[in-house]
Enzyme design. Structure first.
Site, PDB file in Angstrom:
ATOM      1  N   SER A 200       0.827  -1.206   0.000  1.00  0.00           N
ATOM      2  CA  SER A 200       0.000   0.000   0.000  1.00  0.00           C
ATOM      3  C   SER A 200       0.859   1.253   0.000  1.00  0.00           C
ATOM      4  O   SER A 200       1.904   1.288   0.670  1.00  0.00           O
ATOM      5  CB  SER A 200      -0.887  -0.032   1.254  1.00  0.00           C
ATOM      6  N   HIS A 202      -0.013   4.452   1.116  1.00  0.00           N
ATOM      7  CA  HIS A 202      -0.099   5.436   2.209  1.00  0.00           C
ATOM      8  C   HIS A 202       0.575   4.988   3.492  1.00  0.00           C
ATOM      9  O   HIS A 202       0.667   5.758   4.440  1.00  0.00           O
ATOM     10  CB  HIS A 202      -1.553   5.879   2.449  1.00  0.00           C
ATOM     11  N   THR A 238      -8.444   3.774 -16.039  1.00  0.00           N
ATOM     12  CA  THR A 238      -7.318   4.640 -16.402  1.00  0.00           C
ATOM     13  C   THR A 238      -6.420   4.853 -15.183  1.00  0.00           C
ATOM     14  O   THR A 238      -6.902   5.138 -14.092  1.00  0.00           O
ATOM     15  CB  THR A 238      -7.855   5.988 -16.930  1.00  0.00           C
ATOM     16  N   CYS A 322     -12.376   0.578  13.751  1.00  0.00           N
ATOM     17  CA  CYS A 322     -12.920   0.241  12.447  1.00  0.00           C
ATOM     18  C   CYS A 322     -13.226   1.540  11.718  1.00  0.00           C
ATOM     19  O   CYS A 322     -13.080   2.616  12.271  1.00  0.00           O
ATOM     20  CB  CYS A 322     -14.140  -0.654  12.585  1.00  0.00           C
TER      21      CYS A 322
END
Ligand code: PLP
Length: 381
Positions: A200, A202, A238, A322
Site C-alpha cells: 500500500s 499510504h 485509467t 474500524c
C-alpha cells in the site's frame, strides 16, 4: 498559538513525504491518458512506468509483476476473491491475525474459510498451518493460503520464511499481505515463494488511494476489474498517474531506520513500565518490527485514554478502530488469548519517517497525566 497535534499513528497512515508531494504535483501538470499514443499520452506512460520501476525495486519484484490498484484492500480482494476462482481453490486458509481486508475478502470468496491460530505472542502457529495442509491432502482440496508478514496492531513479524518453506513447495497458492512490511523489511518478491503479495502507498508516505498487487506470471490471472485492459488486462481503469508517481517517489526515498524506531518504542515502553508497572505490552516475546508498541494498563479503558490523549493533541490509536471510528475490541488480541477486559485497554503508538524523541516524550507526559487522573479518581471513589 495552538500547538500542532503530535502524530503517533503511522501504522494507520504515514504523513505524506515531500518527495511524494512533489512527484504528484509534477504528474498533475501533465495532460491526457497514459494509454494514448500521442506525445501527451507518452509522457504520462513514462511517469507510470517510472513509478512501477521504483515500487518494484523496493519490493524486489520485476516491474511487470506490479499491478497498480486503488489500495491494498483492492489488491487483497483481487488476490483472494478473483484468485480463488482463477486457481480453482476449494477453501481459503487465513490466520486469525489477518487485517479485516483479508478476513472479509476470504469470506467474500464464498468458499469454506479454514483458520490458523496465533500463539500468545501473536505469531502464526506453524503446527496449525501444517495441520491445514495435511487436512487439504486428506480432503484432496486445493487451498489459497493468505497470511500477513507484519501485524499492523502488534508489529509482530511473522515467521514468513518458515511459511514460505512450508507452503511454497506445495500445489497450493500463497498470498502474503506485506502492507506493514513494505519499506520496513527487505522484500524479495521475485525470488521468494509467495505467488502474490499486497502493498500500500499510504503506509510509506504516498497518499491513500494507491496500492499494488505483486503477482508472479503464473498467478496473474486473477481479475477483479477487467475493464479497459489497463495494467495488461490485470486491472482495468485509467491509471491514476499522479498517485502512481507519488507511490514511486515514496518508494524511492523509503529508508526504514530500524534503530531509530526501536529507540523510540523502547523509550515509550521503558517510560510506561516505570509509571505503570502493571502495563502489558502485547507481542513483547516475539520479534517485532520496531516502529510500533501496543499495550494496556489494567483498569484503563482505551476509549477514555484515546479521548483524553486527543484533547492533549496526541493522536494514537487503539489499533483496532474500524472505519466507523468506533473503538472495537481487537480480534488480533482475542486471537492471542488476551482477556477481553485487558484488550479493552489496548493502545497503539506507531512511529515513522518524521517521528522524533520529542514525540515520544510528549506521549509519555500526556499518558502520565492520564494515569495520575485515574489514580485521583480511584482515591475519590
Ligand atoms: N493490510 C494491513 C496489514 C494493513 O495494515 C492495512 C491498512 O491498515 C491494509 C491491509 C489495508 O490497506 P489499504 O488502506 O491500502 O487498503
Amino acid at each position: 498559538m495552538t500547538r500542532a497535534a503530535t502524530y503517533l499513528d503511522h501504522n494507520a497512515s504515514a504523513p505524506l513525504r515531500p518527495e511524494a508531494r512533489e512527484a504528484m504535483l509534477g504528474a498533475l501538470s501533465l495532460t491526457g491518458n497514459p494509454s494514448s499514443i500521442h506525445v501527451h499520452g507518452r509522457a504520462l506512460r513514462n511517469a507510470v512506468e517510472t513509478g512501477r520501476q521504483q515500487v518494484a525495486r523496493l519490493a524486489g519484484a520485476e516491474p511487470r509483476q506490479v499491478v497498480f490498484t486503488s489500495s491494498a484492500t483492492e489488491a487483497i480482494t483481487q488476490a483472494l476473491v478473483a484468485g480463488a476462482k482463477a486457481f480453482s481453490a476449494d477453501a481459503v486458509a487465513v490466520s486469525t491475525g489477518e487485517h479485516s481486508a483479508v478476513l472479509k475478502a476470504a469470506e467474500a470468496t464464498g468458499l469454506p474459510v479454514w483458520t490458523i491460530g496465533l500463539d500468545a505472542e501473536g505469531r502464526i502457529d506453524l503446527d496449525q498451518l501444517a495441520g491445514v495442509l495435511a487436512r487439504a491432502e486428506d480432503e484432496k482440496a486445493t487451498l489459497l493460503v493468505a497470511v500477513h508478514w507484519v501485524n499492523n496492531e502488534t508489529g509482530v513479524i511473522q515467521p514468513i520464511e518458515r511459511v514460505n518453506a512450508i507452503v511454497g513447495p506445495t500445489r497450493h497458492t500463497l498470498f502474503v499481505d506485506a502492507v506493514q512490511a513494505f519499506g520496513k523489511l527487505p522484500l524479495d518478491f521475485a525470488a521468494s515463494a509467495p505467488d502474490m503479495m499486497a502493498i500500500s502507498g499510504h503506509k510509506i508516505g504516498a497518499p491513500a488511494g494507491i496500492g499494488a498487487l505483486l503477482a508472479k506470471a503464473h498467478a496473474d490471472t486473477a481479475r477483479l476489474i477487467p475493464g479497459g485492459g489497463q495494467e495488461q488486462g490485470r486491472r482495468g481503469g485509467t491509471e491514476p498517474v499522479a498517485l502512481i508517481a507519488a507511490f514511486g517517489a515514496a518508494a524511492e526515498v523509503s529508508a526504514y531506520d530500524a534503530e531509530a524506531m526501536v529507540a523510540l518504542t523502547g523509550r515509550i515502553e521503558a517510560g510506561l513500565k516505570s509509571m505503570a508497572p502493571g502495563v502489558v505490552i502485547f507481542g513483547q516475546g516475539a520479534t517485532r518490527i520496531g516502529n510500533v508498541t501496543n499495550f494496556a494498563v489494567p483498569g484503563l479503558s482505551n476509549a477514555t485514554a484515546l479521548m483524553a490523549l486527543d484533547l492533549m493533541g496526541l493522536s494514537v490509536s487503539s489499533g483496532s478502530a474500524c472505519s466507523s471510528g468506533k473503538v472495537g475490541v481487537s480480534h488480533v488480541l482475542a486471537g492471542m488469548g488476551v482477556p477481553k477486559a485487558l484488550a479493552e485497554g489496548a493502545l497503539r503508538v506507531s512511529f515513522g519517517w518524521n517521528s522524533t524523541t520529542a514525540d515520544a516524550d510528549a506521549f509519555l507526559a500526556g499518558f502520565e497525566t492520564i494515569l495520575s487522573r485515574q489514580k485521583q479518581a480511584g482515591k475519590a471513589a
